[in-house]
Design a protein around this motif. Structure first.
Motif, PDB file in Angstrom:
ATOM      1  N   ALA A  14      -9.474  -1.893  10.156  1.00 57.41           N
ATOM      2  CA  ALA A  14      -9.320  -3.463   9.789  1.00 57.41           C
ATOM      3  C   ALA A  14     -10.468  -4.129  10.854  1.00 57.41           C
ATOM      4  CB  ALA A  14      -8.040  -3.878  10.374  1.00 57.41           C
ATOM      5  N   ALA A  15     -11.077  -3.393  11.925  1.00 55.60           N
ATOM      6  CA  ALA A  15     -11.956  -3.947  12.852  1.00 55.60           C
ATOM      7  C   ALA A  15     -13.305  -4.514  11.975  1.00 55.60           C
ATOM      8  CB  ALA A  15     -12.278  -2.973  13.858  1.00 55.60           C
ATOM      9  N   ALA A  16     -13.788  -3.641  11.228  1.00 55.50           N
ATOM     10  CA  ALA A  16     -15.026  -4.213  10.373  1.00 55.50           C
ATOM     11  C   ALA A  16     -14.657  -5.400   9.342  1.00 55.50           C
ATOM     12  CB  ALA A  16     -15.698  -3.268   9.664  1.00 55.50           C
ATOM     13  N   VAL A  25      -7.535  -5.323   4.919  1.00 55.38           N
ATOM     14  CA  VAL A  25      -6.862  -4.280   4.223  1.00 55.38           C
ATOM     15  C   VAL A  25      -6.929  -3.189   5.235  1.00 55.38           C
ATOM     16  CG1 VAL A  25      -7.941  -4.383   1.910  1.00 55.38           C
ATOM     17  CG2 VAL A  25      -9.269  -3.406   3.472  1.00 55.38           C
ATOM     18  N   PRO A  26      -6.226  -2.117   5.248  1.00 59.23           N
ATOM     19  CA  PRO A  26      -5.874  -1.123   6.235  1.00 59.23           C
ATOM     20  C   PRO A  26      -7.049  -0.260   6.693  1.00 59.23           C
ATOM     21  CG  PRO A  26      -4.703  -0.518   4.545  1.00 59.23           C
ATOM     22  CD  PRO A  26      -5.272  -1.769   3.894  1.00 59.23           C
ATOM     23  N   PHE A  27      -8.129   0.013   5.745  1.00 58.86           N
ATOM     24  CA  PHE A  27      -9.302   0.832   5.997  1.00 58.86           C
ATOM     25  C   PHE A  27     -10.269  -0.077   6.399  1.00 58.86           C
ATOM     26  CE2 PHE A  27      -8.611   0.170   1.433  1.00 58.86           C
ATOM     27  CZ  PHE A  27      -9.912  -0.558   0.941  1.00 58.86           C
ATOM     28  N   ARG A  28     -11.511   0.518   6.888  1.00 57.04           N
ATOM     29  CA  ARG A  28     -12.687  -0.234   7.464  1.00 57.04           C
ATOM     30  C   ARG A  28     -13.792   0.673   7.481  1.00 57.04           C
ATOM     31  NH1 ARG A  28     -10.230   0.547  13.448  1.00 57.04           N
ATOM     32  NH2 ARG A  28     -11.082   2.627  13.862  1.00 57.04           N
ATOM     33  N   ASP A 221       3.516   5.486   6.771  1.00 61.55           N
ATOM     34  CA  ASP A 221       4.244   4.317   6.894  1.00 61.55           C
ATOM     35  C   ASP A 221       3.919   3.304   8.060  1.00 61.55           C
ATOM     36  OD1 ASP A 221       5.781   2.277   5.752  1.00 61.55           O
ATOM     37  OD2 ASP A 221       7.804   3.413   6.471  1.00 61.55           O
ATOM     38  N   ASP A 222       2.559   2.991   8.188  1.00 61.99           N
ATOM     39  CA  ASP A 222       2.158   2.054   9.527  1.00 61.99           C
ATOM     40  C   ASP A 222       1.060   1.261   8.954  1.00 61.99           C
ATOM     41  OD1 ASP A 222       0.170   3.849   9.259  1.00 61.99           O
ATOM     42  OD2 ASP A 222       0.395   4.911  11.022  1.00 61.99           O
ATOM     43  N   PRO A 223       0.617   0.453   9.750  1.00 66.17           N
ATOM     44  CA  PRO A 223      -0.529  -0.368   9.349  1.00 66.17           C
ATOM     45  C   PRO A 223      -1.763   0.195   8.749  1.00 66.17           C
ATOM     46  CG  PRO A 223       0.592  -1.246  11.274  1.00 66.17           C
ATOM     47  CD  PRO A 223       0.907   0.120  11.036  1.00 66.17           C
ATOM     48  N   ARG A 224      -1.956   1.482   9.201  1.00 62.78           N
ATOM     49  CA  ARG A 224      -2.958   2.165   8.640  1.00 62.78           C
ATOM     50  C   ARG A 224      -3.262   2.835   7.428  1.00 62.78           C
ATOM     51  NH1 ARG A 224      -3.439   6.448  13.223  1.00 62.78           N
ATOM     52  NH2 ARG A 224      -1.125   6.377  12.763  1.00 62.78           N
TER      53      ARG A 224
END
Length: 257
Positions: A14-16, A25-28, A221-224
């Motif tokens: 999510a940094a990007a 979204v959880p991916f970046r 089952d976490d933010p990632r």
């Protein structure tokens, strides 16, 4: 059906976001997940899932997703398989805008490119082996084999709560249902111990159902919401993809090192 073909069909997750104003979204961009492929107890190959960047498709910003898989060792000597599949997932609407695949299976080669035109309600697939285009009706935004893995990660997954979305493979549309049915702690080298949700998609892919099998995905089952594990049990044997590396490297709390 040769086991090596099964590897690719299962794979064929999510940094990007803050920096570039993308959908939360959880991916970046820059995320790359690496998997070891097993057939029974034997290592049969490797696979990767990567968010390579953001590119425009028909003026729409899209995540460029790349999935690669290839055989190794004895399996490769017996039957060489190499696959590269690309998907362009709309940043705002989270639907497929383009899908491209190039695959070698033994002496067989496949290469095609699909463009999803929602304004004109059609999908055009060009076969680069024959040079022939094919047009199919398209009545709503859909997912492809790769984008659906990331779409599921974007959803607020909860135990025993059903999600449904359309997936188009070739000329066929499937209304896929996913429902997390189990939560447990799993250990993986990149994550350590992590809570995970098990999901069994319905319908499953054709090769699994044809061999009277079942397939499960485990997502953290976490933010990632990392795709941790894919397993499949069939009458012809069992296969699994096991997450072995996450790039860029993260701590177990998800912070970049």
């Amino acid at each position: 059906m040769k086991p090596t073909l099964l590897f690719l069909m299962i794979f064929a997750t999510a940094a990007a976001s803050w920096a570039n104003g993308e959908t939360n979204v959880p991916f970046r961009v820059g995320e790359k997940l690496t998997y070891q492929i097993y057939w029974g107890p034997f290592i049969g190959g490797k696979a990767t899932l990567e968010v390579a960047g953001i590119e425009k498709i028909a003026s729409n910003d899209c995540y460029h997703l790349i999935a690669e898989a290839y055989t190794t060792g004895l399996v490769d000597m017996l039957y060489h398989v190499k696959s590269r599949t690309e998907s362009w997932l709309d940043v705002d609407e989270l639907c497929t805008r383009r899908y491209r695949q190039e695959r070698t299976e033994g002496k067989r080669f496949r290469s095609d490119d699909s463009l999803y035109d929602y304004s004109n309600k059609h999908l055009v697939t060009t076969n680069y082996v024959t040079g022939k285009p094919h047009t199919y009706a398209l009545d709503a935004p859909v997912q492809d084999m790769i984008s659906c893995l990331y779409y599921v990660r974007s959803r607020p997954l909860q135990l025993d709560v059903t999600e449904q979305f359309p997936v188009v493979l070739g000329s066929t549309r499937y209304d896929v249902t996913v429902k997390p049915d189990e939560r447990k702690t799993l250990f993986f080298r990149p994550t350590g111990n992590v809570q995970a949700l098990r999901i069994e998609p319905n319908p499953t892919i054709a090769v699994v159902s044809a061999n009277k099998g079942r397939m499960w995905f485990w997502v953290s089952d976490d933010p990632r919401k990392l795709l941790l594990l894919i397993t499949s049990d069939m009458k012809i044997g069992s296969a699994k993809f096991v997450l072995t590396q996450v790039e860029p490297a993260t701590t177990k709390s998800g912070d970049k090192r």
